[in-house]
Design an enzyme around this catalytic site. Structure first.
Site, PDB file in Angstrom:
ATOM      1  N   SER A  25       2.683  20.579  18.292  1.00 52.49           N
ATOM      2  CA  SER A  25       4.037  21.097  18.046  1.00 52.49           C
ATOM      3  C   SER A  25       4.841  20.113  17.218  1.00 52.49           C
ATOM      4  O   SER A  25       4.679  18.888  17.353  1.00 52.49           O
ATOM      5  CB  SER A  25       4.720  21.305  19.398  1.00 52.49           C
ATOM      6  N   TYR A  60       7.533  18.691  28.216  1.00 51.79           N
ATOM      7  CA  TYR A  60       6.604  19.532  27.445  1.00 51.79           C
ATOM      8  C   TYR A  60       6.222  18.833  26.145  1.00 51.79           C
ATOM      9  O   TYR A  60       5.048  18.745  25.778  1.00 51.79           O
ATOM     10  CB  TYR A  60       7.252  20.900  27.153  1.00 51.79           C
ATOM     11  N   LYS A  77       2.412  17.235  24.559  1.00 53.33           N
ATOM     12  CA  LYS A  77       1.766  17.441  23.246  1.00 53.33           C
ATOM     13  C   LYS A  77       1.497  16.090  22.587  1.00 53.33           C
ATOM     14  O   LYS A  77       0.435  15.852  22.000  1.00 53.33           O
ATOM     15  CB  LYS A  77       2.662  18.302  22.344  1.00 53.33           C
TER      16      LYS A  77
HETATM   17  N1  UFG Z   1      19.100  29.439  20.517  1.00 46.80           N
HETATM   18  C1  UFG Z   1      20.312  30.044  20.800  1.00 46.80           C
HETATM   19  N2  UFG Z   1      20.361  30.931  21.836  1.00 46.80           N
HETATM   20  C2  UFG Z   1      19.283  31.248  22.591  1.00 46.80           C
HETATM   21  C3  UFG Z   1      18.028  30.642  22.289  1.00 46.80           C
HETATM   22  C4  UFG Z   1      17.972  29.725  21.248  1.00 46.80           C
HETATM   23  O1  UFG Z   1      21.321  29.775  20.146  1.00 46.80           O
HETATM   24  O2  UFG Z   1      19.393  32.059  23.537  1.00 46.80           O
HETATM   25  C5  UFG Z   1      19.018  28.483  19.394  1.00 46.80           C
HETATM   26  C6  UFG Z   1      18.605  27.089  19.829  1.00 46.80           C
HETATM   27  O3  UFG Z   1      19.737  26.336  20.219  1.00 46.80           O
HETATM   28  C7  UFG Z   1      17.956  26.575  18.557  1.00 46.80           C
HETATM   29  C8  UFG Z   1      17.330  27.811  17.909  1.00 46.80           C
HETATM   30  O4  UFG Z   1      18.015  28.920  18.515  1.00 46.80           O
HETATM   31  O5  UFG Z   1      18.926  26.070  17.699  1.00 46.80           O
HETATM   32  C9  UFG Z   1      15.854  27.948  18.169  1.00 46.80           C
HETATM   33  O6  UFG Z   1      15.614  27.820  19.562  1.00 46.80           O
HETATM   34  P1  UFG Z   1      14.210  28.179  20.219  1.00 46.80           P
HETATM   35  O7  UFG Z   1      14.366  27.979  21.705  1.00 46.80           O
HETATM   36  O8  UFG Z   1      13.733  29.496  19.753  1.00 46.80           O
HETATM   37  O9  UFG Z   1      13.225  27.102  19.596  1.00 46.80           O
HETATM   38  P2  UFG Z   1      13.294  25.500  19.625  1.00 46.80           P
HETATM   39  O10 UFG Z   1      13.402  25.056  18.219  1.00 46.80           O
HETATM   40  O11 UFG Z   1      14.268  24.984  20.588  1.00 46.80           O
HETATM   41  O12 UFG Z   1      11.879  25.187  20.263  1.00 46.80           O
HETATM   42  C10 UFG Z   1      10.718  25.402  19.533  1.00 46.80           C
HETATM   43  C11 UFG Z   1       9.553  25.761  20.444  1.00 46.80           C
HETATM   44  C12 UFG Z   1       9.196  24.594  21.328  1.00 46.80           C
HETATM   45  C13 UFG Z   1       9.038  23.343  20.521  1.00 46.80           C
HETATM   46  C14 UFG Z   1      10.271  23.103  19.686  1.00 46.80           C
HETATM   47  C15 UFG Z   1      10.184  21.904  18.798  1.00 46.80           C
HETATM   48  O13 UFG Z   1       9.889  26.852  21.262  1.00 46.80           O
HETATM   49  O14 UFG Z   1       7.967  24.886  21.947  1.00 46.80           O
HETATM   50  O15 UFG Z   1      10.461  24.241  18.839  1.00 46.80           O
HETATM   51  O16 UFG Z   1       9.177  22.033  17.891  1.00 46.80           O
HETATM   52  F1  UFG Z   1       8.880  22.279  21.345  1.00 46.80           F
END
Ligand code: UFG
Length: 347
Positions: free
Chosen positions: A124, A149, A153
């Site tokens: 990741s 998590y 990785k």
């Molecule tokens: N977000 C919102 N509202 C929500 C969910 C997410 O505003 O209900 C925002 C988050 O703050 C972030 C963006 O949308 O800015 C993306 O969030 P995600 O949870 O979809 O993804 P992340 O980038 O946080 O996480 C992803 C993967 C993880 C990994 C991470 C870093 O899900 O497994 O990228 O690579 F660890």
């Protein structure tokens, strides 16, 4: 070539299974269905018209994994199985370290004892942590992760690098043949197969942005909470590199082919290289589904980094792979899956 996928019925595993079958490979799926459904396997078979050898097992169950690998003797293993919810990992760190690290150690021990040598690992972009400014390149040092998590990785990458190095030393280390390892650092996988037959089926309230938006769009949830609009970005919301899951799946086909042709260890970013903000994703999805997505600005989410996107040049250069599907296709396909399967694989 026969390829065994741990977690092959999960979100990325199922799309990769379809891409491998379509490319003519023989696929064996090992999955414990702890976060996936046997229905996904039936749909994959329907979609491709091909049979999948399926084993219900946990990838950390050494006796079972050894038996399965001994019977199948796959040329390559692609290791997806693992716990992956960032928030849950903060609450259950011991379970996350135990499960995720155990699976990789188990597979490596069995591979060593059976003389199997090719391994593709589901890593990741989280391993870049907060130490760097995007675009992230593979030679940047692994950073400090913001949750257990991510650390699992990071540690699994380290274990694979050490095992690969030891395997070069042959009999002294117990390896019959040098390992060939490809580690893939995913950015944000989203979307679904264009058929709408397989897709992401999160249990309970989705943690990730795209499944949450999809459930608001289909009427299962009232509104999206946008986690912060006071970041130093053009619209104040975080930016990510969203990659169509079928592009990602095709990246695994290339990675398995690369591992078959090269000894040693390589790491590749799999991303589109293009950042989109949370509000840009909301806008793109509302175009795809034909109506507004209700949202409200909320507080920042602990552990979120402001910006994350890939430099994906290495994958283009060495694997001959690049993301082909854009944001419209991502949202179109995600909506097709969600609207055709409002309850995922359930009834
Ligand atoms: N977000 C919102 N509202 C929500 C969910 C997410 O505003 O209900 C925002 C988050 O703050 C972030 C963006 O949308 O800015 C993306 O969030 P995600 O949870 O979809 O993804 P992340 O980038 O946080 O996480 C992803 C993967 C993880 C990994 C991470 C870093 O899900 O497994 O990228 O690579 F660890």
């Amino acid at each position: 070539m026969k390829i065994l996928l741990t977690g092959g019925a999960g979100y990325i595993g199922s799309h990769t299974t379809v891409a491998l079958l379509t490319a003519g490979y023989n696929v064996v799926v090992l999955d414990d269905f702890s976060n996936s459904s046997p229905e996904a396997v039936r749909r994959m078979e329907k979609l491709t018209g091909k049979a999948i050898s399926l084993y219900e097992a946990n990838a950390a169950d050494k006796a079972k994994v050894f038996e399965i690998l001994k019977r199948e003797m796959p040329e390559s293993i692609i290791h997806f199985a693992g716990l992956k919810a960032v928030g849950e990992s903060v609450e259950k760190p011991v379970e996350y370290y135990r499960n995720n690290i155990d699976t990789t150690l188990t597979l490596l021990e069995c591979m060593r004892d059976l003389g199997l040598s090719r391994f593709v690992f589901s890593s990741s972009a989280t391993v870049y942590g907060e130490a760097h400014t995007p675009p992230f390149t593979e030679e940047m040092t692994k950073g400090s992760c913001t949750n257990p998590y991510g650390w699992t990785k990071w540690i699994q990458e380290q274990i694979l690098a050490d095992a690969q190095e030891a395997s070069e030393k042959g009999l002294i280390s117990g390896w019959k043949t040098p390992l060939s390892v490809v580690m893939l650092r995913y950015f944000n996988p989203v979307g679904s197969h264009e058929s709408g037959l397989i897709g992401e089926d999160p249990q309970g309230i989705p943690n990730n942005l795209m499944p949450f938006i999809s459930q608001v769009a289909v009427g299962m949830r009232d509104k999206l909470i946008v986690f912060g609009d006071d970041y130093d970005t053009p619209d104040g919301t975080c930016r990510r590199d969203y990659i169509h899951v079928m592009d990602l799946a095709e990246g695994h086909v290339k990675a398995a082919e690369y591992a078959a042709a090269h000894e040693g260890i390589e790491v590749f970013n799999l991303g589109s290289g293009k950042p989109y903000s949370v509000l840009e994703m909301v806008e793109a999805f509302s175009k795809a589904c034909g109506h507004d997505i209700a949202y409200e600005i909320g507080a920042r989410r602990a552990g979120d980094i402001q910006d994350s996107w890939a430099n994906a040049e290495k994958a283009k250069r060495l694997l001959g792979w690049e993301a082909k599907r854009g944001i419209e296709e991502i949202c179109h396909d995600a909506w097709k899956w969600q609207s055709q399967n409002p309850n995922g694989y359930g009834e």
